[in-house]
Motif scaffolding. Structure first.
Motif, PDB file in Angstrom:
ATOM      1  N   GLY A  14     -35.515  32.820 -88.033  1.00 33.40           N
ATOM      2  CA  GLY A  14     -34.757  33.650 -87.086  1.00 33.40           C
ATOM      3  C   GLY A  14     -35.366  35.040 -86.954  1.00 33.40           C
ATOM      4  N   VAL A  26     -36.701  37.941 -79.556  1.00 29.43           N
ATOM      5  CA  VAL A  26     -35.801  36.821 -79.271  1.00 29.43           C
ATOM      6  C   VAL A  26     -34.820  36.838 -80.443  1.00 29.43           C
ATOM      7  CG1 VAL A  26     -35.595  34.328 -79.022  1.00 29.43           C
ATOM      8  CG2 VAL A  26     -37.553  35.531 -78.032  1.00 29.43           C
ATOM      9  N   LEU A  27     -33.613  37.339 -80.149  1.00 27.02           N
ATOM     10  CA  LEU A  27     -32.714  37.711 -81.248  1.00 27.02           C
ATOM     11  C   LEU A  27     -31.801  36.548 -81.652  1.00 27.02           C
ATOM     12  CD1 LEU A  27     -31.847  41.299 -79.929  1.00 27.02           C
ATOM     13  CD2 LEU A  27     -33.699  40.611 -81.462  1.00 27.02           C
ATOM     14  N   LEU A  28     -32.375  35.537 -82.266  1.00 23.52           N
ATOM     15  CA  LEU A  28     -31.584  34.396 -82.726  1.00 23.52           C
ATOM     16  C   LEU A  28     -30.645  34.841 -83.836  1.00 23.52           C
ATOM     17  CD1 LEU A  28     -34.373  31.661 -82.908  1.00 23.52           C
ATOM     18  CD2 LEU A  28     -32.923  32.315 -80.979  1.00 23.52           C
ATOM     19  N   PRO A  29     -29.522  34.142 -84.003  1.00 20.72           N
ATOM     20  CA  PRO A  29     -28.597  34.533 -85.068  1.00 20.72           C
ATOM     21  C   PRO A  29     -29.322  34.627 -86.420  1.00 20.72           C
ATOM     22  CG  PRO A  29     -27.596  32.865 -83.674  1.00 20.72           C
ATOM     23  CD  PRO A  29     -29.013  33.029 -83.207  1.00 20.72           C
TER      24      PRO A  29
END
Lengths: 241, 869
Positions: A53, A61-64
């Motif tokens: 992440g 790309v701000l994935l959890p």
């Protein structure tokens, strides 16, 4: 490197539905995606991809940011179930070379708690060729246990006794009831490619050409991860995507 | 002058019209219509206005007349006058069409205007020039407008805009595109405060929704002016009077294909509307099979390659076609010229939708349009009857406008940061001036801002990777230029189902020439037809070749159901799937004229609540059956005798045994989506009661559940009550629990993730690579819902699912309505009314809980094999 002969008693264990025989050695395939070798009190998991992440986040790309915690929680459950003496992480345990350094304090603490009181082996992968400097555990390119070789990237051709990761196999199973796509172990009895264990690890269809050189002339069975158990499914029932 | 209606305010007169325009109208032998002048009067007063007019009322000219008049009065060729009027259309093709039509008055009056379109097809050099030196009138789409507004020069580019014209507004406001457009409109108002908006709409149920949409909201509801054009001549509307036997179920309407063909022959040009792409393909194929006269009949749907669609459109405009089989891509206002007949196959699903489709015929107000409805099964006869009555009465049932989607707002916030640094307070105020977001609370806005900045996670680990940052001056600005670039790649709200290109790789010609090959249309439009002796499906077995022609795009989920060698209909041809390589489905012409895999998708539009109520009314009252075809009336009489026809407010539930199973069939008439949701929830509840439900199937009208336990016997013994089974509380925890795991929710989440900018459109990236390890958004969803269930994207996904996929509001209304009004019939055998839904079993997907059963079944097969060897 560890070498140990597997007792005959250990082999006799094979037979229950979720057991996989690899080069004559009986393993328990766990629905979590781990393999358990009771005779050696050993658990092996492949492709944890910790900090995937935050690796994406570096490219905005701000994935959890909870994937490391989720993967470790998953690992904690399987370790609690078998309480193994030894844990082998089969490479690509970290998503990139800086991943270990990015781990948050809580995640670091959960990992340390898992490692306490047991041997921990980091096998080198293509994402993490060097051992994580700031963490516990020994690092190896590969290890052998009796007839079994644990390494990250499977080798083409006849590699009897090899247990590897790297390819993240998934099976798309189609029946009259419908179809689903799940992670799986791919094994022809001689060798095994393990499913990825990491929360954000994607999957490669078992029908992809990448698997062909590993199982020449003999299609592997898919040992598909169900909710509570692993289902052995024939190659014919596994479709391409 | 054909003006019928006198406006309430100062009556506009011809005096508003400059002599140049008056002369132009006169030269064409026209008089300006009342609504055109009224609109002009409002525009000259600086008021935003909604024009509600039926098709063919000169809506487009009315919308542009104020702009043309104003521009004509400006000094000629004034350099640098800038952009004066923006026109926004939901379809690129419509923008191009309108630009062409607008050139006529502009050039005939020698106005020397620059009228240009800007769409995804516009060249990069032209786009750059349009920003440097804009035309006076620019015709574009909501996505292109969003892109322009997110650029640094938007403040200068749009500062001169006096008017924005929103076409087909009724179609846009019900979608996320409408939300995006509303936000862009709010921004335009900030840049050019003197600008007014003109909305062009077909007749709608509640015009005030659209009137609010056009003007800035500030707490108290503000309304734009409204001008209503007189309705056109009443349509000549009927249901196909068939000699054939009406089917019990299905969506094909193949029984009527000969009668449809004969009807086409009576018209100059016919539009044949169907509800899905698959239906369009099937009907097209069927028509060509019997096309003895080689009538030029073409196919048009959104999945076909654009060049193919353009060919059909221009052949249509030239009057070269006798019929076009089409989907809703042609619902909207493109002028098709000489269409004199509309055939609607299947039920129209809504009264307003039907009216709009009828409007495609003739396009002239003073001549009645001719439209024929062809129901594809018996229930659809009832629905068509209800729709015809409603259309005759002019009843409207357009869907209600929506409250603004959160993912769209997130996208917009990032776009605004790309345009210029902003103060959160200012942007919040601006967004709330847009009608769909008028009720937005500050907390939600701040959560969205936080999401755009650093993901909005409780775990604050991404601060250093933030996309937008707040400086000391309090202004939010983008972290770097790559953020703006990513925004541009992802703008828009349409997240198609994953589409694969369909490429023809093995052009082995069929043994016989396609029928109609001699004609120009044959080569263009006729499906490949094969001789009977070659009618066996033989998959090509050689190596896959690349480089063939792209036929169009098809949904990935459809292809997932196929195996290599399976044949299916696409682009009017029977194709065999050869394989899927790098995001392309490679196909060859199948050596068969019968596809192996039918794709009976039901309509994608749910039956409108309004029509559902009318259908229930028809059912309940035998006096209303006299207009129904005899076989349908007989069917209902039989149902009355064998079981019961429920009163309009009641819910009929029948139970009966059949083939060793116990069936429960309910008839809510609330549309497939609501029935599927009901089925999911009801089976969970039955499971808990030990009734052992095994599966269910839903259609537009009914829901059938089968189980191992005899529910009726339990009811007889007072152990189970129907009122309890259908109690409203199923919408509580049961729903929540089921939703968490459901594939619907995951699909919805993916859309929200793309629209909000969490992931990029190409994510997970099926780019060519040695290993196509795909990371799906399902994994992200699973992690997020466990660790931060109140995250804004999960909230957005839940709101979407509730509206779009589950029809929860409708289900809730129904459950509330039927409490205490459930009529249970304990039958010994299947009832006449149950036949249609029972026939769907085996054809429709069956929904069940345990996905692992799929694995168990597959594993059993392996075990069997092992035992046998």
């Amino acid at each position: 490197m560890t070498h140990q002969r597997i007792s005959i008693a250990g082999l006799r264990n094979a037979g229950a539905a979720q057991d996989i025989l690899i080069a004559g050695v009986g393993f328990t395939a766990d629905a979590s995606g781990a393999l358990y070798l009771e005779a050696e009190s050993l658990i092996v998991v492949a492709d944890l991809h910790l900090e995937k992440g935050s690796s994406y986040a570096r490219r905005r790309v701000l994935l959890p940011p909870y994937d490391t915690a989720a993967t470790l929680a998953h690992l904690t459950r399987v370790i609690a179930r078998y309480n193994p003496r030894r844990v082998v992480a089969l490479g690509d345990s970290f998503h990139d070379r800086d991943a270990a350094a990015r781990m948050g304090n809580e995640d670091r603490a959960s990992l340390r708690a898992l490692q306490a009181g047991r041997d921990w082996i980091w096998i080198a992968g293509n994402h993490d060729p060097l051992p994580p400097a700031s963490l516990l555990g020994e690092a190896h390119d590969e290890i052998r246990v009796g007839p079994i070789t644990f390494r990250h990237e499977p080798r083409a051709g006849d590699a009897r006794g090899e247990i590897a990761g790297h390819l993240h196999p998934v099976a798309r199973v189609v029946t009259t009831r419908g179809s689903l796509r799940r992670r799986c172990f791919a094994s022809d009895g001689a060798r095994c490619v393990m499913p990825a264990f990491g929360a954000y690890a994607g999957g490669l269809n078992l029908r992809d050409i990448a698997f062909a050189p590993l199982f020449p002339g003999r299609a592997p069975h898919a040992h598909v991860l169900g909710r509570d158990r692993v289902y052995a499914i024939g190659h014919e029932q596994c479709h391409s995507d | 002058m054909r003006r019928k209606k006198t406006p309430r305010t100062s009556p506009p007169t011809q005096a508003l019209l400059p002599p140049l325009f008056a002369q132009w109208f006169a030269a064409r032998g026209w008089a300006p219509r009342g609504h055109q002048l009224e609109l002009l009067a409002h525009a000259q007063d600086g008021k935003s206005t909604l024009l509600v007019a039926p098709t063919g009322a000169g809506k487009t000219l009315a919308g542009f007349l104020p702009s043309l008049v104003e521009l004509a009065e400006q000094p000629r060729n004034r350099p640098g006058g800038g952009l004066h009027t923006l026109y926004i259309s939901p379809l690129k093709a419509l923008a191009v069409d309108v630009a062409r039509n607008l050139e006529i008055p502009a050039s005939e009056m020698n106005l020397r205007l620059r009228i240009e379109t800007r769409t995804g097809d516009t060249s990069a050099s032209k786009r750059a020039r349009q920003r440097r030196d804009p035309p006076q009138i620019l015709l574009t789409t909501p996505e292109q407008l969003a892109l322009l507004l997110a650029s640094a020069d938007s403040l200068t580019l749009f500062s001169t805009v006096r008017r924005v014209v929103l076409d087909e507004l009724h179609a846009m406001v019900t979608s996320k595109r409408g939300d995006l457009l509303a936000l862009d409109l709010a921004r335009l108002r900030s840049i050019a405060p003197a600008m007014t908006a003109t909305g062009l709409s077909a007749t709608v149920r509640d015009p005030d929704e659209l009137r609010r949409y056009l003007v800035a909201q500030d707490g108290a509801p503000r309304l734009a002016e409204i001008v209503t054009a007189p309705p056109g001549a009443a349509a000549d509307l009927s249901m196909l009077d068939t000699r054939e036997r009406l089917p019990w179920s299905g969506h094909g309407a193949y029984y009527a294909i000969h009668e449809v063909y004969e009807t086409i022959k009576t018209a100059k040009t016919a539009l044949i509307f169907v509800n899905t792409r698959a239906q369009a393909e099937a009907i097209f194929q069927q028509l060509w099979r019997i096309n003895e006269d080689n009538l030029p009949i073409a196919l048009h749907h959104g999945s076909l390659d654009a060049s193919q669609r353009r060919k059909v459109e221009s052949a249509m405009a030239e009057g070269l076609l006798r019929a076009v089989v089409c989907t809703s891509t042609l619902d909207l206002g493109i002028d098709w010229g000489a269409v004199d007949l509309v055939i609607n196959i299947g039920a129209p699903k809504g009264a307003s939708r039907l009216t709009q489709r009828i409007g495609r015929a003739n396009h002239r107000l003073d001549e009645p349009s001719r439209a024929i409805l062809v129901p594809s099964n018996r229930f659809e006869v009832l629905e068509c009857t209800a729709a015809i009555e409603a259309a005759r009465e002019g009843a409207q049932d357009t869907p209600a406008a929506r409250s603004g989607a959160l993912d769209v707002m997130c996208q917009h916030i990032l776009g605004m940061a790309c345009a210029a640094p902003f103060h959160a307070d200012d942007l919040y105020r601006e967004i709330r001036s847009a009608e769909p977001y008028a009720a937005l609370d500050r907390e939600t806005f701040d959560a969205a801002l936080e999401f755009v900045a650093n993901g909005g996670y409780a775990l604050k680990s991404y601060e250093r990777f933030a996309k937008i940052k707040q400086n000391k001056d309090g202004l939010w600005r983008i972290a770097n230029l790559s953020v703006a670039q990513a925004y541009r790649m992802n703008v828009g709200t349409i997240v198609e189902a994953e589409m694969l290109k369909v490429r023809l790789v093995h052009g082995r010609p069929p043994k016989t020439s396609p029928q109609g090959k001699q004609t120009r249309f044959g080569t263009l439009y006729a499906p490949t037809k094969l001789s009977p002796e070659s009618a066996t499906s033989a998959a090509y077995t050689g190596p896959l070749r690349r480089g063939g022609r792209v036929l169009g795009e098809i949904e990935e989920y459809f292809l997932e159901t196929l195996s290599p060698g399976d044949s299916f209909l696409f682009g009017g041809e029977v194709l065999a799937l050869q394989g899927i390589v790098d995001n392309e489905a490679l196909v060859s012409r199948a050596r068969s004229d019968t596809p192996k895999v039918p794709s009976y998708a039901g309509g994608k539009f749910p039956l409108s609540t309004y029509l559902a109520a009318r259908v229930r009314k028809i059912l309940s009252d035998p006096k209303l059956w006299k207009n129904l075809p005899d076989q349908v009336a007989e069917w209902l009489h039989l149902q009355k005798k064998k079981s019961l026809l429920p009163k309009a407010g009641d819910l009929l539930v029948e139970t009966f045994p059949r083939g060793g199973r116990h069936y429960l069939v309910a008839y809510p008439f609330e549309g497939r989506l609501a029935h599927q949701t009901l089925g999911m929830l009801l089976t969970r509840r039955m499971e808990r009661r030990g009734l052992k439900p095994m599966g269910f199937v839903a259609n537009e009208y009914a829901l059938a559940i089968w189980s191992l336990t005899d529910t009726a016997a339990r009811v007889r013994h007072g152990l189970v009550s129907m009122n309890e089974l259908f109690a409203q509380d199923m919408l509580g925890d049961d729903l929540e629990e089921w939703l968490q795991e459901s594939a619907l929710m995951k699909r919805t989440f993916r859309q929200c993730a793309v629209i909000s900018g969490l992931i990029e459109r190409r994510f997970p990236g099926k780019e060519k690579s040695g290993r196509q390890v795909t990371m799906s958004t399902d994994l992200i969803y699973d992690v997020l819902r466990r660790h931060q269930p109140d995250h804004i994207l999960l909230r957005a996904a839940r709101e979407d699912a509730a509206v779009g996929l589950l029809d929860l509001a409708r289900l809730a209304d129904m459950l509330a309505r039927v409490q205490g009004h459930i009529v249970h019939r304990d039958l010994e055998r299947i009832s006449p009314l149950a036949v249609p839904v029972m026939l769907e079993i085996g054809r429709e997907p069956v929904y069940g809980e345990a996905q692992d059963e799929i694995l168990a079944e597959a594993a059993a097969m392996l075990a069997e094999e092992a035992g046998a060897s």
